[in-house]
Design a protein around this motif. Structure first.
Motif, mmCIF file in Angstrom:
data_model
loop_
_atom_site.group_PDB
_atom_site.id
_atom_site.type_symbol
_atom_site.label_atom_id
_atom_site.label_comp_id
_atom_site.label_asym_id
_atom_site.label_seq_id
_atom_site.Cartn_x
_atom_site.Cartn_y
_atom_site.Cartn_z
ATOM 1 N N TYR A 88 29.666 1.304 -6.555
ATOM 2 C CA TYR A 88 28.773 0.558 -6.200
ATOM 3 C C TYR A 88 28.269 0.753 -4.294
ATOM 4 C CZ TYR A 88 31.039 -3.107 -9.277
ATOM 5 O OH TYR A 88 31.367 -3.721 -10.876
ATOM 6 N N ALA A 89 28.744 1.435 -3.964
ATOM 7 C CA ALA A 89 28.716 1.976 -2.765
ATOM 8 C C ALA A 89 26.961 2.666 -2.715
ATOM 9 C CB ALA A 89 29.155 2.788 -2.010
ATOM 10 N N TRP A 90 26.582 2.944 -3.969
ATOM 11 C CA TRP A 90 24.714 3.110 -4.612
ATOM 12 C C TRP A 90 24.242 2.879 -5.009
ATOM 13 C CZ3 TRP A 90 23.617 7.995 -2.934
ATOM 14 C CH2 TRP A 90 24.206 9.110 -2.590
ATOM 15 N N VAL A 91 24.603 1.011 -5.411
ATOM 16 C CA VAL A 91 23.730 -0.432 -5.752
ATOM 17 C C VAL A 91 22.926 -0.267 -4.736
ATOM 18 C CG1 VAL A 91 23.912 -2.355 -6.230
ATOM 19 C CG2 VAL A 91 25.869 -0.658 -7.127
ATOM 20 N N ILE A 92 23.261 -0.770 -3.249
ATOM 21 C CA ILE A 92 22.161 -0.605 -2.397
ATOM 22 C C ILE A 92 20.906 0.164 -2.219
ATOM 23 C CG2 ILE A 92 21.438 -1.805 -0.253
ATOM 24 C CD1 ILE A 92 24.460 -3.287 -0.527
ATOM 25 N N PRO A 93 21.821 0.964 -1.642
ATOM 26 C CA PRO A 93 20.082 2.609 -1.686
ATOM 27 C C PRO A 93 19.094 2.379 -2.775
ATOM 28 C CG PRO A 93 21.994 2.953 -0.926
ATOM 29 C CD PRO A 93 23.310 2.022 -1.244
ATOM 30 N N VAL A 94 19.528 2.276 -4.334
ATOM 31 C CA VAL A 94 19.041 3.166 -5.205
ATOM 32 C C VAL A 94 18.468 1.471 -5.860
ATOM 33 C CG1 VAL A 94 19.091 2.443 -7.468
ATOM 34 C CG2 VAL A 94 20.610 4.140 -6.488
ATOM 35 N N VAL A 95 19.016 0.310 -4.730
ATOM 36 C CA VAL A 95 17.125 -1.152 -4.898
ATOM 37 C C VAL A 95 16.204 -0.414 -4.070
ATOM 38 C CG1 VAL A 95 17.364 -3.437 -4.270
ATOM 39 C CG2 VAL A 95 19.834 -2.141 -5.810
ATOM 40 N N PHE A 96 16.589 -0.360 -2.327
ATOM 41 C CA PHE A 96 15.629 0.126 -1.713
ATOM 42 C C PHE A 96 14.916 1.232 -1.738
ATOM 43 C CE2 PHE A 96 18.169 -3.565 1.027
ATOM 44 C CZ PHE A 96 17.231 -3.403 0.915
ATOM 45 N N ILE A 97 15.606 2.444 -2.738
ATOM 46 C CA ILE A 97 14.836 3.217 -3.217
ATOM 47 C C ILE A 97 13.469 2.793 -4.344
ATOM 48 C CG2 ILE A 97 15.030 5.756 -4.432
ATOM 49 C CD1 ILE A 97 17.119 5.909 -3.072
ATOM 50 N N LEU A 98 14.263 2.037 -5.258
ATOM 51 C CA LEU A 98 12.422 1.743 -6.237
ATOM 52 C C LEU A 98 12.158 0.586 -5.058
ATOM 53 C CD1 LEU A 98 15.768 0.508 -8.852
ATOM 54 C CD2 LEU A 98 14.055 2.414 -8.722
ATOM 55 N N MET A 99 12.387 -0.023 -4.669
ATOM 56 C CA MET A 99 11.676 -0.994 -3.162
ATOM 57 C C MET A 99 10.807 -0.152 -2.925
ATOM 58 S SD MET A 99 13.998 -3.879 -1.879
ATOM 59 C CE MET A 99 12.787 -5.068 -1.081
ATOM 60 N N THR A 100 11.497 0.983 -1.821
ATOM 61 C CA THR A 100 10.477 2.125 -1.463
ATOM 62 C C THR A 100 8.863 2.791 -3.049
ATOM 63 O OG1 THR A 100 11.957 3.051 0.180
ATOM 64 C CG2 THR A 100 10.594 4.554 -0.700
ATOM 65 N N CYS A 101 9.916 3.276 -4.108
ATOM 66 C CA CYS A 101 8.924 3.567 -5.299
ATOM 67 C C CYS A 101 7.631 2.624 -5.206
ATOM 68 C CB CYS A 101 9.577 3.900 -5.831
ATOM 69 S SG CYS A 101 10.952 5.647 -5.726
ATOM 70 N N LEU A 102 8.298 1.130 -5.537
ATOM 71 C CA LEU A 102 7.380 0.290 -6.038
ATOM 72 C C LEU A 102 6.213 0.238 -5.060
ATOM 73 C CD1 LEU A 102 7.088 -2.610 -7.505
ATOM 74 C CD2 LEU A 102 7.897 -3.361 -6.052
ATOM 75 N N PHE A 103 6.266 0.169 -3.679
ATOM 76 C CA PHE A 103 5.733 0.459 -2.848
ATOM 77 C C PHE A 103 4.613 1.126 -2.170
ATOM 78 C CE2 PHE A 103 7.839 -3.586 -1.034
ATOM 79 C CZ PHE A 103 7.310 -4.119 -0.851
ATOM 80 N N LEU A 104 5.366 2.121 -2.456
ATOM 81 C CA LEU A 104 4.097 3.964 -2.701
ATOM 82 C C LEU A 104 3.350 4.118 -3.908
ATOM 83 C CD1 LEU A 104 6.329 6.692 -1.490
ATOM 84 C CD2 LEU A 104 4.939 5.715 0.064
ATOM 85 N N ILE A 105 3.262 3.031 -5.006
ATOM 86 C CA ILE A 105 2.535 2.898 -5.826
ATOM 87 C C ILE A 105 1.653 2.216 -5.952
ATOM 88 C CG2 ILE A 105 2.128 2.448 -7.945
ATOM 89 C CD1 ILE A 105 4.816 3.623 -8.507
ATOM 90 N N ALA A 106 2.162 1.211 -4.645
ATOM 91 C CA ALA A 106 1.343 -0.305 -4.029
ATOM 92 C C ALA A 106 0.502 0.760 -2.722
ATOM 93 C CB ALA A 106 1.948 -1.022 -4.230
ATOM 94 N N GLY A 107 0.039 1.256 -2.497
ATOM 95 C CA GLY A 107 -0.312 1.689 -1.421
ATOM 96 C C GLY A 107 0.151 1.348 0.162
ATOM 97 N N ALA A 108 1.160 0.488 -0.026
ATOM 98 C CA ALA A 108 1.937 -0.767 1.070
ATOM 99 C C ALA A 108 2.707 1.237 1.344
ATOM 100 C CB ALA A 108 2.414 -1.353 0.996
ATOM 101 N N TRP A 109 2.397 1.643 2.183
ATOM 102 C CA TRP A 109 2.665 3.113 2.547
ATOM 103 C C TRP A 109 3.977 2.277 4.145
ATOM 104 C CZ3 TRP A 109 2.496 7.106 0.281
ATOM 105 C CH2 TRP A 109 0.594 7.048 -0.686
ATOM 106 N N LEU A 110 3.281 1.859 5.067
ATOM 107 C CA LEU A 110 4.370 1.055 6.369
ATOM 108 C C LEU A 110 5.298 0.658 5.651
ATOM 109 C CD1 LEU A 110 4.811 0.769 9.496
ATOM 110 C CD2 LEU A 110 3.208 -0.729 9.126
ATOM 111 N N SER A 111 5.286 -0.830 4.529
ATOM 112 C CA SER A 111 6.045 -1.421 3.459
ATOM 113 C C SER A 111 7.716 -0.217 3.563
ATOM 114 C CB SER A 111 5.137 -1.893 2.634
ATOM 115 O OG SER A 111 5.134 -3.347 3.482
ATOM 116 N N SER A 112 7.041 0.795 2.578
ATOM 117 C CA SER A 112 7.235 2.113 1.473
ATOM 118 C C SER A 112 8.240 2.522 3.096
ATOM 119 C CB SER A 112 6.796 2.694 1.273
ATOM 120 O OG SER A 112 6.330 3.147 1.719
ATOM 121 N N LEU A 113 7.600 2.849 4.022
ATOM 122 C CA LEU A 113 8.790 3.626 4.926
ATOM 123 C C LEU A 113 9.708 3.383 5.405
ATOM 124 C CD1 LEU A 113 5.873 5.871 7.005
ATOM 125 C CD2 LEU A 113 7.765 6.439 5.428
#
Length: 91
Positions: free
Chosen positions: A20-45
């Motif tokens: 369960y310690a990996w659930v939150i980091p994986v969710v935020f990594i997926l959000m990072t990938c989603l924002f990178l695909i959308a071109g939102a570089w600042l949000s993804s960082l």
């Protein structure tokens, strides 16, 4: 037995906490990938910063730099709010 709350096998609890310690980091990594695909570089960082902040392998490093508890929580909240507010830049 009445004075202790029995929560199960301690080994099983330790294994589940590791998983369960990996659930939150994986969710935020997926959000990072989603924002990178959308071109939102600042949000993804910002969301990548939160993912790195809560990743289990970095716990020892954060203790060495004396970044713990409340300070980590406040930094995480600030990065999340910056990430959410900066999505307006890309609309």
């Amino acid at each position: 037995m009445m004075n202790k709350l029995y929560l199960g096998d301690p080994e099983f609890s330790a294994k589940m906490m590791k998983i369960y310690a990996w659930v939150i980091p994986v969710v935020f990594i997926l959000m990072t990938c989603l924002f990178l695909i959308a071109g939102a570089w600042l949000s993804s960082l910002c969301f990548l910063g939160v993912a790195l902040l809560v990743m289990p392998p970095f716990k020892a490093w954060f203790k060495k730099v004396k970044l713990n508890g409340l300070l980590k929580f406040i930094l995480g909240i600030v990065l999340i709010l910056l990430g959410i507010y900066s999505t307006g830049i890309y609309l």
